[in-house]
Scaffold this motif. Structure first.
Motif, PDB file in Angstrom:
ATOM      1  N   ASP A 276       6.744   0.618  -1.991  1.00 31.90           N
ATOM      2  CA  ASP A 276       5.314   0.759  -2.274  1.00 31.90           C
ATOM      3  C   ASP A 276       5.098   1.268  -3.699  1.00 31.90           C
ATOM      4  O   ASP A 276       5.652   2.289  -4.101  1.00 31.90           O
ATOM      5  CB  ASP A 276       4.692   1.737  -1.265  1.00 31.90           C
ATOM      6  N   GLY A 277       4.284   0.527  -4.449  1.00 26.22           N
ATOM      7  CA  GLY A 277       3.972   0.920  -5.819  1.00 26.22           C
ATOM      8  C   GLY A 277       4.917   0.374  -6.858  1.00 26.22           C
ATOM      9  O   GLY A 277       4.635   0.445  -8.059  1.00 26.22           O
ATOM     10  N   GLU A 278       6.051  -0.181  -6.421  1.00 30.29           N
ATOM     11  CA  GLU A 278       7.040  -0.728  -7.354  1.00 30.29           C
ATOM     12  C   GLU A 278       7.037  -2.256  -7.341  1.00 30.29           C
ATOM     13  O   GLU A 278       6.846  -2.891  -8.366  1.00 30.29           O
ATOM     14  CB  GLU A 278       8.431  -0.194  -7.016  1.00 30.29           C
ATOM     15  N   ASN A 279       7.295  -2.831  -6.170  1.00 30.50           N
ATOM     16  CA  ASN A 279       7.271  -4.293  -6.069  1.00 30.50           C
ATOM     17  C   ASN A 279       6.279  -4.789  -5.032  1.00 30.50           C
ATOM     18  O   ASN A 279       6.240  -5.972  -4.695  1.00 30.50           O
ATOM     19  CB  ASN A 279       8.665  -4.848  -5.769  1.00 30.50           C
ATOM     20  N   CYS A 280       5.462  -3.880  -4.489  1.00 29.52           N
ATOM     21  CA  CYS A 280       4.437  -4.249  -3.517  1.00 29.52           C
ATOM     22  C   CYS A 280       3.494  -3.071  -3.313  1.00 29.52           C
ATOM     23  O   CYS A 280       3.745  -1.962  -3.810  1.00 29.52           O
ATOM     24  CB  CYS A 280       5.063  -4.634  -2.169  1.00 29.52           C
ATOM     25  N   LEU A 281       2.430  -3.309  -2.562  1.00 31.47           N
ATOM     26  CA  LEU A 281       1.578  -2.247  -2.038  1.00 31.47           C
ATOM     27  C   LEU A 281       1.536  -2.419  -0.527  1.00 31.47           C
ATOM     28  O   LEU A 281       1.485  -3.543  -0.026  1.00 31.47           O
ATOM     29  CB  LEU A 281       0.168  -2.322  -2.619  1.00 31.47           C
ATOM     30  N   LYS A 282       1.555  -1.291   0.197  1.00 33.95           N
ATOM     31  CA  LYS A 282       1.600  -1.348   1.658  1.00 33.95           C
ATOM     32  C   LYS A 282       0.345  -0.728   2.257  1.00 33.95           C
ATOM     33  O   LYS A 282      -0.132   0.311   1.804  1.00 33.95           O
ATOM     34  CB  LYS A 282       2.841  -0.611   2.184  1.00 33.95           C
ATOM     35  N   GLY A 283      -0.173  -1.386   3.286  1.00 29.88           N
ATOM     36  CA  GLY A 283      -1.346  -0.893   3.988  1.00 29.88           C
ATOM     37  C   GLY A 283      -1.173  -0.984   5.484  1.00 29.88           C
ATOM     38  O   GLY A 283      -0.168  -1.523   5.975  1.00 29.88           O
ATOM     39  N   CYS A 284      -2.146  -0.452   6.223  1.00 22.26           N
ATOM     40  CA  CYS A 284      -2.037  -0.414   7.683  1.00 22.26           C
ATOM     41  C   CYS A 284      -3.220  -1.017   8.422  1.00 22.26           C
ATOM     42  O   CYS A 284      -3.125  -1.297   9.612  1.00 22.26           O
ATOM     43  CB  CYS A 284      -1.856   1.032   8.154  1.00 22.26           C
ATOM     44  N   CYS A 285      -4.349  -1.195   7.744  1.00 21.28           N
ATOM     45  CA  CYS A 285      -5.534  -1.701   8.422  1.00 21.28           C
ATOM     46  C   CYS A 285      -6.365  -2.514   7.437  1.00 21.28           C
ATOM     47  O   CYS A 285      -6.134  -2.479   6.218  1.00 21.28           O
ATOM     48  CB  CYS A 285      -6.362  -0.554   8.994  1.00 21.28           C
ATOM     49  N   ALA A 290      -8.238  -4.176   2.056  1.00 23.34           N
ATOM     50  CA  ALA A 290      -9.322  -4.555   1.148  1.00 23.34           C
ATOM     51  C   ALA A 290      -9.339  -3.647  -0.083  1.00 23.34           C
ATOM     52  O   ALA A 290      -9.511  -4.115  -1.216  1.00 23.34           O
ATOM     53  CB  ALA A 290     -10.665  -4.492   1.879  1.00 23.34           C
ATOM     54  N   GLY A 291      -9.121  -2.357   0.126  1.00 19.23           N
ATOM     55  CA  GLY A 291      -9.082  -1.425  -0.988  1.00 19.23           C
ATOM     56  C   GLY A 291      -7.921  -1.700  -1.929  1.00 19.23           C
ATOM     57  O   GLY A 291      -8.068  -1.601  -3.157  1.00 19.23           O
ATOM     58  N   LEU A 292      -6.769  -2.064  -1.377  1.00 16.94           N
ATOM     59  CA  LEU A 292      -5.598  -2.361  -2.209  1.00 16.94           C
ATOM     60  C   LEU A 292      -5.819  -3.623  -3.040  1.00 16.94           C
ATOM     61  O   LEU A 292      -5.413  -3.687  -4.206  1.00 16.94           O
ATOM     62  CB  LEU A 292      -4.359  -2.523  -1.331  1.00 16.94           C
ATOM     63  N   ILE A 293      -6.464  -4.612  -2.452  1.00 10.12           N
ATOM     64  CA  ILE A 293      -6.744  -5.843  -3.193  1.00 10.12           C
ATOM     65  C   ILE A 293      -7.659  -5.562  -4.372  1.00 10.12           C
ATOM     66  O   ILE A 293      -7.409  -6.020  -5.497  1.00 10.12           O
ATOM     67  CB  ILE A 293      -7.365  -6.905  -2.259  1.00 10.12           C
ATOM     68  N   VAL A 294      -8.706  -4.800  -4.138  1.00 13.53           N
ATOM     69  CA  VAL A 294      -9.629  -4.438  -5.224  1.00 13.53           C
ATOM     70  C   VAL A 294      -8.886  -3.659  -6.305  1.00 13.53           C
ATOM     71  O   VAL A 294      -9.089  -3.877  -7.509  1.00 13.53           O
ATOM     72  CB  VAL A 294     -10.818  -3.632  -4.682  1.00 13.53           C
ATOM     73  N   ARG A 295      -8.002  -2.776  -5.875  1.00 15.76           N
ATOM     74  CA  ARG A 295      -7.232  -1.971  -6.832  1.00 15.76           C
ATOM     75  C   ARG A 295      -6.380  -2.860  -7.734  1.00 15.76           C
ATOM     76  O   ARG A 295      -6.314  -2.647  -8.949  1.00 15.76           O
ATOM     77  CB  ARG A 295      -6.354  -0.992  -6.064  1.00 15.76           C
ATOM     78  N   VAL A 296      -5.726  -3.857  -7.154  1.00 13.25           N
ATOM     79  CA  VAL A 296      -4.887  -4.754  -7.948  1.00 13.25           C
ATOM     80  C   VAL A 296      -5.724  -5.575  -8.916  1.00 13.25           C
ATOM     81  O   VAL A 296      -5.331  -5.797 -10.066  1.00 13.25           O
ATOM     82  CB  VAL A 296      -4.065  -5.682  -7.025  1.00 13.25           C
ATOM     83  N   THR A 297      -6.886  -6.027  -8.473  1.00  7.65           N
ATOM     84  CA  THR A 297      -7.716  -6.865  -9.338  1.00  7.65           C
ATOM     85  C   THR A 297      -8.311  -6.098 -10.504  1.00  7.65           C
ATOM     86  O   THR A 297      -8.614  -6.684 -11.549  1.00  7.65           O
ATOM     87  CB  THR A 297      -8.864  -7.506  -8.531  1.00  7.65           C
TER      88      THR A 297
END
Length: 336
Positions: A276-285, A290-297
């Motif tokens: 997590d944070g190195e080669n991917c982001l991990k979520g649970c729900c 949705a928050g992780l996608i916005v963060r990446v964009t």
């Protein structure tokens, strides 16, 4: 050394559109690149090791025949049993207990079991299967899976994609996280979402999923199965894989090789190779996804770090490395 790699029903559309087919093909290519003679028809008895990738009656027949002839047999555990059969095709939940009993009996008949991940090995051990169980990770052909600007332009034009695009690939079944993918797309109407994968109609009919698909938001496209995954992956900007359970996902390696940032469900299967944070982001729900996608964009530096980390990860699963691993395990088996 002469190896027979056998995949029962390899001509069937359902097999050709599965990760098992991809694993079979890439392992064959990996061995051939290392100079190993490979055949795919066990009816030809002239081989040293039989490596089975499926579990049907013909595979079982060839396993028994090879053992009777004194040959070594490897069974590749692409499936654990009820764990990965659950929430798959029609009636698989009902037949899962019987399927698992047969599958584990079949595995015990071989000389060695190969699994595509450490997690898969752990699950088999908890089910009472004993060593030798060896981990042989799935491999990726970097020549076939790399970013293509030309194919990106063509794919985005075909699908009329003009915005930041989140993609995924997999059979349209509940276990792959279809419902969460649809709901996240609904929560983020400012982006385009694409699910590449086969819908099997009555072979994989789940009323709740079918209703969700019918009611899916306009920013979600489901073009079905595609043969050119390089084009599909190049056309996306982020790979969001909400699967609820995997034994060893080749599609994640393909996406990583194309440099796509990865967002995955936080599963034990990814322990040790997805950080997590190195080669991917991990979520649970879905809210977290949705928050992780916005963060990446919105964070260009994070997006670039994840992209570089994904490519570096894919390089660890090259044809050469996995081919060498297979040869080493075969040699040990033959010397016993």
């Amino acid at each position: 050394m002469k190896v027979c790699l056998y995949l029962e029903l390899s001509e069937a559309p359902m097999i050709r559109k599965s990760g098992v087919w991809t694993a079979f093909q890439t392992q064959k290519r990996a061995l051939e690149n290392m100079g190993v003679e490979v055949v795919t028809d066990p009816a030809d008895k002239d081989y040293d090791i039989l490596h089975l990738h499926a579990y049907g009656p013909r595979s079982f027949y060839y396993l028994k025949r090879a053992k009777k002839a004194g040959k070594k047999v490897v069974v590749h555990a692409h499936s654990i049993g009820g764990y990965d059969l659950k929430d798959g095709f029609t009636f698989t939940n009902q037949i899962a207990p019987l399927y698992e009993r047969y599958l584990h009996y079949y595995y015990r008949c071989g000389d060695s079991i190969f699994t595509p991940s450490v997690r898969a090995k752990e699950l088999l051990l908890t089910k009472g299967l004993a060593e030798p169980i060896k981990v042989v990770n799935n491999c990726i052909d970097s020549e076939r899976f790399c970013f293509s600007a030309e194919k990106r332009q063509s794919k985005r034009k075909d699908l009329s994609l003009k915005r930041f695009t989140i993609i995924v690939s997999g059979n349209v079944i509940p276990r792959k996280g279809v419902v969460d993918f649809i709901e996240v797309a609904r929560m983020l109407p400012q982006f385009d979402f694409v699910w590449y994968g086969q819908r099997w109609k009555f072979l994989a009919f789940h009323p709740r999923v079918e209703q969700k698909i019918k009611e899916r938001p306009q920013n979600l496209l489901m073009p079905g199965f595609v043969h050119d995954m390089q084009a599909a992956l190049s056309g996306g900007d982020l790979f969001f894989f909400p699967s609820h359970g995997e034994t060893g996902s080749i599609v994640l390696l393909e996406a990583a090789a194309c440099g796509l940032p990865l967002i995955v469900r936080d599963l034990p299967e990814y322990r040790g190779w997805l950080e997590d944070g190195e080669n991917c982001l991990k979520g649970c729900c879905k809210e977290e996804f949705a928050g992780l996608i916005v963060r990446v964009t919105t964070d260009g530096k994070l997006r670039e770090r994840l992209s570089q980390g994904a490519r570096a990860t894919a390089e660890k699963y090259s044809l050469k490395r996995v081919g060498a691993r297979l040869i080493g395990l075969y040699s040990s088996l033959l010397s016993e």
